[in-house]
Design an enzyme around this catalytic site. Structure first.
Site, PDB file in Angstrom:
ATOM      1  N   ASP A   1       5.184  -3.150  10.896  1.00 53.08           N
ATOM      2  CA  ASP A   1       3.577  -3.502  10.427  1.00 53.08           C
ATOM      3  C   ASP A   1       3.649  -2.895  11.706  1.00 53.08           C
ATOM      4  OD1 ASP A   1       4.365  -5.898  11.229  1.00 53.08           O
ATOM      5  OD2 ASP A   1       2.624  -6.383  10.220  1.00 53.08           O
TER       6      ASP A   1
ATOM      7  N   ARG B   1       0.838  -1.183  -0.001  1.00 47.23           N
ATOM      8  CA  ARG B   1      -0.006  -0.322  -0.257  1.00 47.23           C
ATOM      9  C   ARG B   1       0.861   1.568   0.475  1.00 47.23           C
ATOM     10  NH1 ARG B   1      -4.727   1.321   4.133  1.00 47.23           N
ATOM     11  NH2 ARG B   1      -3.077   0.901   5.533  1.00 47.23           N
TER      12      ARG B   1
ATOM     13  N   SER C   1       7.685  -4.835   7.305  1.00 46.98           N
ATOM     14  CA  SER C   1       6.953  -5.907   7.958  1.00 46.98           C
ATOM     15  C   SER C   1       7.696  -7.437   7.982  1.00 46.98           C
ATOM     16  CB  SER C   1       5.657  -5.975   7.773  1.00 46.98           C
ATOM     17  OG  SER C   1       4.470  -5.412   7.989  1.00 46.98           O
TER      18      SER C   1
END
Length: 917
Positions: free
Chosen positions: A663, A548, A609
């Protein structure tokens, strides 16, 4: 007068619809824990939760208590689909007066019949496992069952009134009577003798014995009889001296029983329908007379309209009334009709089954001593036809209520079901089935019923019930043994919590950090948002197969965001590092072009992440890839530098990376903007991880003792040093061996969404191999790795009895031919795997919050946890199971869970915003 009588015995279609609705309402009352005592349709649970699958085999004894007889059967099933069971039986007439005598005498007589039957029929080969011969008891009276082999008699009927039985367990009474017959084995003259072929294995050991395994009424026995020969039967109707119906209901709706999964056969006891007055408007004066003369006035009103015990009497009273009105037998003596019982249902059937002429009518009436005219014969035939036609129509209305209820509670547009039928009226009236099906179809057009005649009474069905019960018991034992390693006790979880705490301490220690499985990486994030942050920020969120890019605007009014999702194809995930970061850079540039931001230099936060060794807020070395990534030339490199180099290659200068977080930290920061108490982040999705605010004095890997720093635990690797080997099952080992990183991320492979479907698949394979699933049929589809997706767990566990067809849909998608019982078993496997995952996650989190509480010297602590991840958010039970377990493991911590509604991208922007502040 004749027309008036016929009209009174005819029920209009509109009234039948109303009656159907009343019966469905009463059925719901009977199933409800709050209202079942007031219901007239008793809806008694039978604890029969499965119909046969054809694999049942063995010898089974059946005792069937009938109106005036006891029938003993020995049924042998061969596991051939129950197509050709061998049956031997003997009928014993009940002695005069025993039905009204002492209960003990009745059960002693039944036991003696069993003794005599076995002496005449059994051989040493009859012995079941360990000399045990299972017995099924068909007991056609209203009982309150609490187990398959435990049932208290509620009331006698059908002419029985034995003392000392009502309120007692009839299974226990029969077992005690049978045990009395076998107490004096061998030479003991007082106690009788052992049956032929049933001697103890040693003189002092009574291992050979009969055990009453199941009790059911004749209706249930009929349903199970009709479930053989490869045709599943889920409804049975008895149209006999009495009337009753049973059907397979969704178990979660049977609130009076503890069973909540699958289906359970419910004995409706619909004979009492109408005892509350709901049938008063269709009850005729003839019915009133029959009721008044019965042994139980005001009770069993429906049964008295339809049972063959009463039809002859209804017709007799109609004939008496019409004779008094001079519409019948004028000028002749008809006083014989005043004698109760003189006109029977068999007389009616003889009269109406020969509709073409009145010859049979005349023969019957003359045999009774009447002198009918031709007109009398025709009118008597009309009355008899009306009485029996009404009985068939009312049976159809009751059946329609059952079928519509099944269709509604299964949420089906159309129900197709087999209905087992038995009884004098069904067998004796040639138009009964025609009327039953046509009226039921009018009342329940959404249901299509096929009638299956019960060919040999309920005895065969009772044997099948017993066989199914034993099969399920053996299967249950094996399933429990198979799933036992997946089911963790509180002590197991406390041990995992202690191990996590131990590994956390090692990860924080300067001397032990390098060898710790929980890396406890400093994030260099030392503050959570305080609400004064302002400005525009870019954020990147790389957490799995999706990537994203976000633009986040922080103002006094709050946070607004624009974002776009980009896919990272597997070849890029597993290709070169240069190709991966070039692809990421192209996605960023595409987003900036769409947002008209190509020339704006905004602070950027990067949520990455994967395990990193953070050297500063904007410098982090990749330790290892996870979640299916394996891009080359990245491990050991500075991730921010790799991104900056990709920007240079693309000649893109509008990029200012100020912070890299994973994350989990991003999730904590995202939720921390709304709740200052949010000092823990948790991810449970494709992978799993946690972070929390640790006291700087405890972080041995970073200089300084003041304040706090967010620690990225990287707990997915917990257990890589072997400390969790004791909870690793054979299924976990198979999954681990097939991954791209065997022996790594062991905790993550027990907890995260990426692996749960594979664990389930391995369990299902083992169950199929053991013939616990799909009747042992080889399933090619199940051999395919990752065919059972973790999202299936959510769908399957969301399916209660109401929506088990969703499981069937998944199985059909996987080309698996599954029975209803297979579906239930699959759901149990999914529940075991996901529950363990939630419990292990809770054990890790308990170690975190307890450490925070102790760090701060608090007796009790309140803290919030920011959570993200599809497994936590989408699985129907995971969050609930995690929170429940956490309360048990950390009772001194009051933990609130906050869902990160917009992912960790917002958190990365907030880290950049806090850093800028």
């Amino acid at each position: 007068q004749i027309q008036r009588a016929l009209r009174s015995l005819s029920v209009p279609l509109e009234r039948l619809h109303i009656m159907k609705g009343h019966m469905m309402q009463d059925m719901c009352k009977g199933l409800s824990l709050q209202t079942h005592t007031q219901a007239k349709v008793r809806m008694l649970p039978t604890y029969i939760c499965s119909t046969p699958n054809g694999t049942e085999k063995g010898n089974f004894l059946v005792v069937e208590l009938c109106q005036t007889q006891v029938r003993i059967l020995l049924v042998t099933l061969y596991g051939d689909g129950n197509m050709s069971p061998q049956m031997m039986y003997k009928i014993f007439d009940l002695p005069e007066g025993i039905r009204q005598g002492e209960g003990e005498a009745l059960f002693d007589f039944i036991a003696q019949c069993v003794t005599q039957f076995l002496a005449e029929t059994t051989s040493p080969e009859t012995n079941g496992s360990e000399g045990r011969l299972p017995l099924a008891f068909v007991f056609p009276f209203t009982c309150q069952q609490t187990q398959l082999n435990k049932a208290e008699l509620i009331s006698w009927s059908k002419g029985y009134s034995c003392s000392g039985v009502v309120g007692n367990d009839v299974v226990q009474l029969l077992q005690a009577a049978i045990n009395k017959q076998t107490v004096g084995a061998g030479s003991n003259e007082e106690g009788g003798r052992w049956w032929r072929g049933w001697r103890p294995s040693t003189p002092d050991q009574s291992s050979s014995h009969i055990e009453v395994v199941a009790l059911m009424n004749d209706t249930v026995g009929t349903m199970m009889t009709c479930s053989t020969e490869g045709r599943p039967c889920e409804v049975a109707v008895i149209a006999d001296k009495g009337s009753n119906c049973c059907f397979m209901a969704e178990a979660y709706l049977v609130e009076t029983a503890e069973e909540t999964s699958g289906r359970m056969c419910v004995n409706t006891e619909w004979g009492c329908f109408g005892d509350d007055g709901s049938l008063n408007d269709i009850i005729t004066p003839y019915d009133e007379s029959v009721d008044e003369e019965s042994s139980n006035p005001g009770e069993k009103r429906f049964e008295k309209l339809v049972g063959t015990l009463y039809l002859g009497e209804i017709a007799r009273h109609a004939l008496i009334g019409l004779t008094a009105e001079k519409a019948l037998f004028t000028g002749t003596d008809a006083s014989v009709l005043k004698e109760k019982g003189v006109f029977t249902t068999q007389h009616i059937l003889d009269i109406i089954n020969n509709e073409d002429s009145t010859t049979e009518v005349r023969r019957v009436l003359e045999a009774l001593g009447l002198q009918p005219s031709e007109r009398d014969c025709g009118r008597v035939q009309q009355i008899c036809r009306a009485v029996v036609g009404r009985a068939a129509t009312l049976h159809a209305t009751g059946l329609a209520a059952i079928l519509s209820y099944m269709c509604q509670t299964r949420e089906m547009e159309q129900l197709m079901v087999n209905v087992g039928m038995e009884g004098d009226l069904y067998e004796g009236y040639h138009r009964f089935e025609e009327i039953l099906l046509s009226v039921a179809r009018l009342l329940s057009p959404e249901c299509i019923a096929t009638i299956l005649p019960s060919r040999d009474g309920s005895g065969r069905g009772a044997a099948v019930v017993t066989a199914v019960a034993l099969r399920l018991a053996a299967q249950r034992q094996e399933v429990n043994e198979l799933l036992a390693p997946l089911r963790l006790t509180l002590a197991d979880l406390e041990k995992v919590q202690a191990l996590m705490r131990q590994e956390m301490e090692r990860g924080l220690g300067k001397a032990t950090h390098a060898n710790a499985s929980v890396r406890m990486l400093p994030s260099y994030v030392c503050h959570t948002p305080d609400g004064t942050e302002r400005g525009d920020f870019l954020a990147l969120d790389l957490g799995g197969t999706n990537f994203r890019v976000l633009m986040v605007r922080v103002t006094e009014e709050g946070i607004s965001m624009a974002s776009e999702i980009y896919v990272i194809p597997p070849p890029i995930m597993q290709g070169t590092g240069e190709a991966l970061f070039d692809h990421i850079m192209e996605c960023i540039m595409d987003f900036q072009r769409k947002q008209n931001m190509m020339l704006q230099l905004l602070p950027l936060g990067f949520t990455f992440s994967f395990p990193c060794q953070q050297m500063g807020l904007d410098k982090a070395l990749l330790l290892t890839w996870t979640k299916g990534f394996s891009a080359s030339d990245c491990v050991g490199k500075d991730v921010v530098l790799l991104l900056r180099q990709a920007a240079e290659r693309k000649q893109h200068t509008a990029l200012k990376v100020v912070a890299l977080v994973n994350d989990t930290v991003g999730t904590m920061m995202s939720c921390g903007y709304d709740d200052p108490k949010c000092e823990v982040g948790l991810i449970v999705g494709t992978g799993t991880n946690a972070c929390y605010m640790e006291e700087m004095r405890n972080v041995g890997t970073v200089e300084g003792d003041q304040g706090r720093m967010c620690i990225n635990m990287e707990w997915g690797a917990f257990g890589d040093n072997g400390c969790l080997d004791h909870i690793f099952t054979q299924f976990d080992k198979l999954v681990d061996d097939s991954t791209i990183n065997p022996g790594k991320q062991r905790f993550e492979k027990l907890v995260s969404g990426m692996y749960l479907g594979e664990i389930v698949r391995q369990v299902l394979l083992e169950m199929t191999q053991r013939q616990l699933l799909f009747q042992g049929r080889h399933c090619t589809t199940l051999q395919t790795k990752n065919i059972f997706q973790t999202k299936f767990l959510s769908t399957i566990e969301l399916s209660n009895g109401l929506a088990l067809r969703q499981i069937r849909a998944i199985l059909q998608e996987l080309e698996l031919d599954a029975s209803f019982e297979d579906s239930l078993l699959m759901r149990e496997v999914c529940q075991a795997v996901s529950l363990r995952a939630a419990q292990l996650c809770a054990a890790g989190l308990a170690a975190v919050v307890e450490k925070m509480r102790e760090n701060r010297g608090l007796d009790n602590m309140s803290v919030s946890v920011g959570v993200d991840g599809t497994l936590y958010k989408l699985h129907p039970c995971f969050s609930q199971n995690l929170q429940k377990t956490l309360k048990e493991l950390a009772p001194n911590c009051n933990v609130t869970f906050l869902l990160s509604e917009d992912g960790s991208g917002k958190g990365a922007a907030l880290v950049a915003a806090v850093a800028t502040r």
